[in-house]
Motif scaffolding. Structure first.
Motif, mmCIF file in Angstrom:
data_model
loop_
_atom_site.group_PDB
_atom_site.id
_atom_site.type_symbol
_atom_site.label_atom_id
_atom_site.label_comp_id
_atom_site.label_asym_id
_atom_site.label_seq_id
_atom_site.Cartn_x
_atom_site.Cartn_y
_atom_site.Cartn_z
ATOM 1 N N THR A 108 0.951 -1.226 0.031
ATOM 2 C CA THR A 108 0.054 -0.164 0.088
ATOM 3 C C THR A 108 0.758 0.931 -0.176
ATOM 4 N N ASP A 109 2.026 1.159 0.624
ATOM 5 C CA ASP A 109 3.101 2.069 0.684
ATOM 6 C C ASP A 109 4.553 1.730 -0.098
ATOM 7 N N PRO A 110 4.694 1.836 -1.181
ATOM 8 C CA PRO A 110 5.744 1.168 -1.599
ATOM 9 C C PRO A 110 7.194 1.674 -1.008
ATOM 10 N N GLU A 111 7.231 2.818 -0.933
ATOM 11 C CA GLU A 111 8.805 3.571 -0.158
ATOM 12 C C GLU A 111 8.755 2.673 1.161
ATOM 13 N N ARG A 112 7.625 2.950 2.077
ATOM 14 C CA ARG A 112 7.625 2.193 3.288
ATOM 15 C C ARG A 112 7.875 0.740 3.171
ATOM 16 N N SER A 113 7.412 -0.089 2.124
ATOM 17 C CA SER A 113 7.791 -1.564 2.283
ATOM 18 C C SER A 113 9.244 -1.616 1.748
ATOM 19 N N ARG A 114 9.814 -0.707 0.824
ATOM 20 C CA ARG A 114 11.082 -0.892 0.319
ATOM 21 C C ARG A 114 12.179 -0.563 1.465
ATOM 22 N N THR A 115 11.828 0.522 2.444
ATOM 23 C CA THR A 115 12.786 0.515 3.493
ATOM 24 C C THR A 115 12.605 -0.523 4.627
ATOM 25 N N PHE A 116 11.335 -1.064 4.869
ATOM 26 C CA PHE A 116 11.336 -2.305 5.587
ATOM 27 C C PHE A 116 12.149 -3.344 4.968
ATOM 28 N N TYR A 117 12.182 -4.037 3.730
ATOM 29 C CA TYR A 117 12.555 -4.997 3.383
ATOM 30 C C TYR A 117 14.150 -4.818 3.112
ATOM 31 N N GLY A 118 14.541 -3.521 2.554
ATOM 32 C CA GLY A 118 15.842 -3.533 2.147
ATOM 33 C C GLY A 118 16.819 -2.887 3.309
ATOM 34 N N GLU A 119 16.025 -1.985 4.167
ATOM 35 C CA GLU A 119 16.883 -1.152 5.251
ATOM 36 C C GLU A 119 16.942 -2.038 6.684
ATOM 37 N N THR A 120 15.542 -2.164 7.138
ATOM 38 C CA THR A 120 15.071 -2.679 8.154
ATOM 39 C C THR A 120 15.558 -4.357 8.351
ATOM 40 N N LEU A 121 15.027 -4.952 7.362
ATOM 41 C CA LEU A 121 15.532 -6.279 7.400
ATOM 42 C C LEU A 121 16.909 -6.816 6.618
ATOM 43 N N GLY A 122 17.322 -5.772 5.980
ATOM 44 C CA GLY A 122 18.612 -5.819 5.105
ATOM 45 C C GLY A 122 18.719 -6.791 4.199
ATOM 46 N N GLY A 168 5.244 -1.457 -7.518
ATOM 47 C CA GLY A 168 3.548 -1.164 -7.885
ATOM 48 C C GLY A 168 3.212 -0.908 -6.422
ATOM 49 N N ARG A 169 1.621 -0.706 -6.558
ATOM 50 C CA ARG A 169 1.089 -0.174 -5.552
ATOM 51 C C ARG A 169 -0.329 -0.973 -5.324
ATOM 52 N N SER A 170 -0.767 -1.242 -4.342
ATOM 53 C CA SER A 170 -2.192 -1.854 -4.055
ATOM 54 C C SER A 170 -3.152 -1.069 -3.185
ATOM 55 N N PRO A 171 -4.477 -0.776 -3.546
ATOM 56 C CA PRO A 171 -5.172 0.006 -2.613
ATOM 57 C C PRO A 171 -5.409 -0.546 -1.338
ATOM 58 N N ALA A 172 -5.213 -2.032 -1.038
ATOM 59 C CA ALA A 172 -5.510 -2.733 0.015
ATOM 60 C C ALA A 172 -4.229 -3.468 0.387
ATOM 61 N N PRO A 173 -4.115 -4.054 1.712
ATOM 62 C CA PRO A 173 -2.888 -4.770 2.189
ATOM 63 C C PRO A 173 -3.231 -6.247 1.407
ATOM 64 N N ILE A 228 7.087 -11.836 12.684
ATOM 65 C CA ILE A 228 7.208 -10.418 12.652
ATOM 66 C C ILE A 228 6.189 -10.267 11.568
ATOM 67 N N ALA A 229 6.074 -9.046 11.509
ATOM 68 C CA ALA A 229 5.025 -8.236 10.276
ATOM 69 C C ALA A 229 5.726 -7.365 9.715
ATOM 70 N N ASP A 230 5.597 -6.919 8.368
ATOM 71 C CA ASP A 230 5.935 -6.069 7.487
ATOM 72 C C ASP A 230 5.077 -4.895 7.711
ATOM 73 N N PRO A 231 5.171 -3.801 7.175
ATOM 74 C CA PRO A 231 4.280 -2.474 7.416
ATOM 75 C C PRO A 231 2.791 -2.766 6.771
ATOM 76 N N ASP A 232 2.459 -3.663 6.065
ATOM 77 C CA ASP A 232 1.262 -3.908 5.861
ATOM 78 C C ASP A 232 0.591 -5.051 6.354
ATOM 79 N N GLY A 233 1.195 -5.659 7.397
ATOM 80 C CA GLY A 233 0.864 -6.624 8.309
ATOM 81 C C GLY A 233 0.979 -7.959 7.576
ATOM 82 N N VAL A 234 1.870 -8.122 6.621
ATOM 83 C CA VAL A 234 2.309 -9.541 6.124
ATOM 84 C C VAL A 234 3.069 -10.325 7.152
ATOM 85 N N ARG A 235 2.760 -11.275 7.500
ATOM 86 C CA ARG A 235 3.175 -12.261 8.541
ATOM 87 C C ARG A 235 4.560 -12.943 7.959
#
Length: 130
Positions: free
Chosen positions: A14-28, A56-61, A105-112
């Motif tokens: 739902t928020d590509p930048e937030r997810s890229r930060t999570f997977y690329g920087e936070t999870l490394g 891309g982007r999705s309107p929902a998680p 753990i969960a990603d920013p969209d709640g993916v377990r």
């Protein structure tokens, strides 16, 4: 028979930048490749024997049934590191009845995401003939 040469999970956040930060920087996760431009550009991360594409982007998680499974060498160390980085820990590391040590753990969209350690002596480590 389909001859599969490669595979990857496609994640439309739902928020590509937030997810890229999570997977690329936070999870490394290491980057396999990047493509496109702008806020919805795509990044493909290495996932051990597979890939995770965040693009891309999705309107929902994503659907609630979507979960990722990541094997690590040391779940306790991963827990300490990820908790320090502010990752949402749903379940602390625990040896499950099936013998794996798991943390969720969960990603920013709640993916377990299961973060799993396969301890010595576990059947998943058994290699016949070795």
């Amino acid at each position: 028979m389909v001859h599969v040469l490669s595979s990857r999970f496609l994640l439309r956040p739902t928020d590509p930048e937030r997810s890229r930060t999570f997977y690329g920087e936070t999870l490394g996760l290491a980057v396999h490749r990047e493509f496109g431009t702008g806020p919805e550009r795509g990044v493909v991360y290495f996932l051990g024997g597979g890939f995770l594409e965040v693009s891309g982007r999705s309107p929902a998680p994503p659907a609630p049934g979507l979960e990722l499974w990541l094997q690590v060498a040391d779940v306790a160390a991963a827990h300490e590191e990820l908790a320090a980085r502010g990752v949402t820990v749903l379940e602390a590391p625990e040896r499950k009845p099936w013998g794996l040590i798991e943390m969720w753990i969960a990603d920013p969209d709640g993916v377990r995401i299961a973060v799993v350690e396969i301890p010595e002596g576990h059947p998943l480590r058994y290699r016949p003939g070795i």
